[in-house]
Design a protein around this motif. Structure first.
Motif, PDB file in Angstrom:
ATOM      1  N   LYS A 129     -12.001   0.802   5.146  1.00 51.33           N
ATOM      2  CA  LYS A 129     -13.043   0.050   4.452  1.00 51.33           C
ATOM      3  C   LYS A 129     -14.417   0.604   4.804  1.00 51.33           C
ATOM      4  CE  LYS A 129     -11.128  -4.468   3.659  1.00 51.33           C
ATOM      5  NZ  LYS A 129     -11.292  -5.890   3.903  1.00 51.33           N
ATOM      6  N   TYR A 160       5.932  10.187  -1.049  1.00 48.17           N
ATOM      7  CA  TYR A 160       5.260   8.892  -1.109  1.00 48.17           C
ATOM      8  C   TYR A 160       6.282   7.762  -1.184  1.00 48.17           C
ATOM      9  CZ  TYR A 160       0.896  11.326  -1.921  1.00 48.17           C
ATOM     10  OH  TYR A 160      -0.200  12.126  -1.787  1.00 48.17           O
ATOM     11  N   ARG A 173       2.216   4.747   1.012  1.00 48.99           N
ATOM     12  CA  ARG A 173       2.315   5.435   2.287  1.00 48.99           C
ATOM     13  C   ARG A 173       2.890   6.824   2.036  1.00 48.99           C
ATOM     14  NH1 ARG A 173       1.473   1.825   6.300  1.00 48.99           N
ATOM     15  NH2 ARG A 173       2.499   3.056   7.890  1.00 48.99           N
ATOM     16  N   THR A 193      -0.569   5.495   6.011  1.00 51.31           N
ATOM     17  CA  THR A 193      -1.240   5.020   4.809  1.00 51.31           C
ATOM     18  C   THR A 193      -2.102   6.134   4.217  1.00 51.31           C
ATOM     19  OG1 THR A 193      -2.645   3.305   3.884  1.00 51.31           O
ATOM     20  CG2 THR A 193      -3.177   4.028   6.083  1.00 51.31           C
ATOM     21  N   GLN A 200       0.848  -1.182   0.000  1.00 47.50           N
ATOM     22  CA  GLN A 200       0.000   0.000   0.000  1.00 47.50           C
ATOM     23  C   GLN A 200       0.884   1.232   0.000  1.00 47.50           C
ATOM     24  OE1 GLN A 200      -2.776   0.017   3.218  1.00 47.50           O
ATOM     25  NE2 GLN A 200      -4.262  -1.129   2.031  1.00 47.50           N
ATOM     26  N   HIS A 214      -4.624   5.368   2.015  1.00 45.68           N
ATOM     27  CA  HIS A 214      -5.860   4.745   1.578  1.00 45.68           C
ATOM     28  C   HIS A 214      -6.935   4.929   2.642  1.00 45.68           C
ATOM     29  CE1 HIS A 214      -3.777   2.826  -1.735  1.00 45.68           C
ATOM     30  NE2 HIS A 214      -2.803   2.581  -0.886  1.00 45.68           N
TER      31      HIS A 214
END
Length: 51
Positions: A34, A14, A6, A29, A4, A31
């Motif tokens: 969920k 990044y 970061r 992270t 992923q 992202h």
């Protein structure tokens, strides 16, 4: 293996590593978490965001 993206909290660079290779600071992270329609704490998280 699952990778992923970061982002360094200091220099905004990044990377895929837990520490920034340029400055050595920890990375986080980029992202979002969920999504779950059964999230029983969404009300609190949303109200906390707009304080």
């Amino acid at each position: 293996m699952h990778f992923q993206m970061r982002k360094c909290t200091d220099c905004k660079r990044y990377t895929l590593k837990d520490q920034c290779p340029k400055c050595g600071h920890p990375t986080v992270t980029v992202h979002p978490g969920k999504y779950s329609p059964d999230d029983k704490y969404a009300r609190y998280r949303i109200s906390d965001r707009y304080k």
